[in-house]
Design a protein around this motif. Sequence first.
Motif, PDB file in Angstrom:
ATOM      1  N   ALA A 305      34.456  92.684  35.970  1.00 33.72           N
ATOM      2  CA  ALA A 305      34.281  91.258  36.261  1.00 33.72           C
ATOM      3  C   ALA A 305      32.833  90.828  36.084  1.00 33.72           C
ATOM      4  O   ALA A 305      32.554  89.675  35.722  1.00 33.72           O
ATOM      5  CB  ALA A 305      34.747  90.963  37.685  1.00 33.72           C
ATOM      6  N   LEU A 306      31.902  91.756  36.301  1.00 31.43           N
ATOM      7  CA  LEU A 306      30.476  91.435  36.173  1.00 31.43           C
ATOM      8  C   LEU A 306      29.985  91.462  34.735  1.00 31.43           C
ATOM      9  O   LEU A 306      28.839  91.110  34.475  1.00 31.43           O
ATOM     10  CB  LEU A 306      29.654  92.430  36.996  1.00 31.43           C
ATOM     11  CG  LEU A 306      29.637  92.201  38.505  1.00 31.43           C
ATOM     12  CD1 LEU A 306      29.045  93.412  39.217  1.00 31.43           C
ATOM     13  CD2 LEU A 306      28.851  90.948  38.845  1.00 31.43           C
ATOM     14  N   GLU A 307      30.835  91.859  33.801  1.00 30.18           N
ATOM     15  CA  GLU A 307      30.382  91.968  32.419  1.00 30.18           C
ATOM     16  C   GLU A 307      29.932  90.626  31.856  1.00 30.18           C
ATOM     17  O   GLU A 307      28.921  90.545  31.152  1.00 30.18           O
ATOM     18  CB  GLU A 307      31.510  92.539  31.555  1.00 30.18           C
ATOM     19  CG  GLU A 307      31.804  94.007  31.809  1.00 30.18           C
ATOM     20  CD  GLU A 307      33.074  94.480  31.132  1.00 30.18           C
ATOM     21  OE1 GLU A 307      33.332  95.694  31.180  1.00 30.18           O
ATOM     22  OE2 GLU A 307      33.814  93.650  30.565  1.00 30.18           O
ATOM     23  N   LEU A 308      30.679  89.572  32.135  1.00 28.16           N
ATOM     24  CA  LEU A 308      30.409  88.280  31.506  1.00 28.16           C
ATOM     25  C   LEU A 308      30.173  87.158  32.514  1.00 28.16           C
ATOM     26  O   LEU A 308      29.568  86.142  32.167  1.00 28.16           O
ATOM     27  CB  LEU A 308      31.589  87.903  30.595  1.00 28.16           C
ATOM     28  CG  LEU A 308      31.319  86.897  29.475  1.00 28.16           C
ATOM     29  CD1 LEU A 308      30.203  87.383  28.557  1.00 28.16           C
ATOM     30  CD2 LEU A 308      32.588  86.660  28.657  1.00 28.16           C
ATOM     31  N   THR A 309      30.639  87.313  33.731  1.00 29.70           N
ATOM     32  CA  THR A 309      30.493  86.250  34.721  1.00 29.70           C
ATOM     33  C   THR A 309      29.028  86.052  35.077  1.00 29.70           C
ATOM     34  O   THR A 309      28.361  87.019  35.475  1.00 29.70           O
ATOM     35  CB  THR A 309      31.262  86.598  36.006  1.00 29.70           C
ATOM     36  OG1 THR A 309      32.584  87.001  35.677  1.00 29.70           O
ATOM     37  CG2 THR A 309      31.304  85.400  36.941  1.00 29.70           C
ATOM     38  N   PRO A 310      28.495  84.830  34.962  1.00 28.83           N
ATOM     39  CA  PRO A 310      27.128  84.596  35.446  1.00 28.83           C
ATOM     40  C   PRO A 310      27.033  84.932  36.927  1.00 28.83           C
ATOM     41  O   PRO A 310      27.962  84.670  37.697  1.00 28.83           O
ATOM     42  CB  PRO A 310      26.925  83.092  35.191  1.00 28.83           C
ATOM     43  CG  PRO A 310      27.897  82.758  34.100  1.00 28.83           C
ATOM     44  CD  PRO A 310      29.086  83.627  34.362  1.00 28.83           C
TER      45      PRO A 310
END
Length: 383
Positions: A305-310
């Motif tokens: 989830a942290l790959e692309l979420t600002p």
Amino acid sequence: MTTAEPLALIDHHVHGVVTGDLDRAAFELLITEASGPPAPGTTMFDSQLGFTLRRWCAPVLDLEPSAPAEDYLRRRAELGTAEVNRRLLTAAGVARWLVDTGYQGDQLTTPEQLAQASGTPASQVVRLEAVAERVARSGTSAAGWAALFAEELAIATAQTGAVGYKSIVAYRYGFDFDPARPGPSDVTAAAGRLLRALEGSPSARLDDQVLLRHLIWTAIDIGRPLQFHVGFGDTDVRMHRSNPTLLTDFLVATEPSGTPVMLLHCYPYHREAGYLAHVFSHVYMDVGAILNHVGARSAAVLAEALELTPFGKMLYSSDAFGLPELHYLGAIGFRRDIARVTGDFVADGAWTAADADRVAELIGAANASRVYQLDRVDRADMP
């Protein structure tokens, strides 16, 4: 973050806990989204969540880690529901709860009772469909339904001090709805269909996409954060129609409003939700209840989830329902996972320790405080 100073958390989407005693069957139904029995020769404890619960909750009830399910349930009964609730909720150390009371709310603690049991404040999130169905059962006419819904929503917001709204359109229809705001005549006609359905069956639900769109656009106009259930859920949801990318045209239409759109849970579409939070200024996401359900794999899901979420667009939530174990596991598990994931980034030389602390603080509490304007809410509550 030190052990003495755990990461501050605002649980921006959660439910109350049960107040009555539970037998084994009732308890096991609250650790699964399934409606049927487990596989022959097994129990609902034979799952990632079941193992996680026994591992981490048992010590809070004075048992050894991973105590057998029978011992765990026996000890739970010895302590009693009120004491179990108190121990687990206080041990969670959550700074604030934002509570959805729209599902089985009469069987769970109220936000006020949750606050009392945990020792920390709680605010309410109003479920749109619950208000709309209450209005439909009030004896209103089709022509008067929309105005009365707006009035009742305003009253519910004021009476509860609601900080946001929630829609379960993913359950009632799906995200492949027409993104346009419905016209007044269409709303009146759809309200008439709902009222006739209720005459034939008092248990009829609001599942007409015209009415669902009207609820959603009403909330968009008000401007408070609007939560959407996304993805993982019980058999009432059609997973392929709850992919959040189906909301793209709706998000294009609503971005100028600035109303925050909160995508809840999101699994297995957490990467898609991260993309939407990345490209739309008003979209936020969380991974909610799934971190409990995937158990030993939770850090991997959070990392995805942290790959692309600002980092300013992800929030913490547990979506815990019924069992205080889920409130507790959500909090301690998220703290453990965010430390593990960001710690790996630091160890690899990709982030600094200060970077890791800042991201954890944003997701844990700062983003929720900002988006839900909780400082304003607290000032309004001051005498």
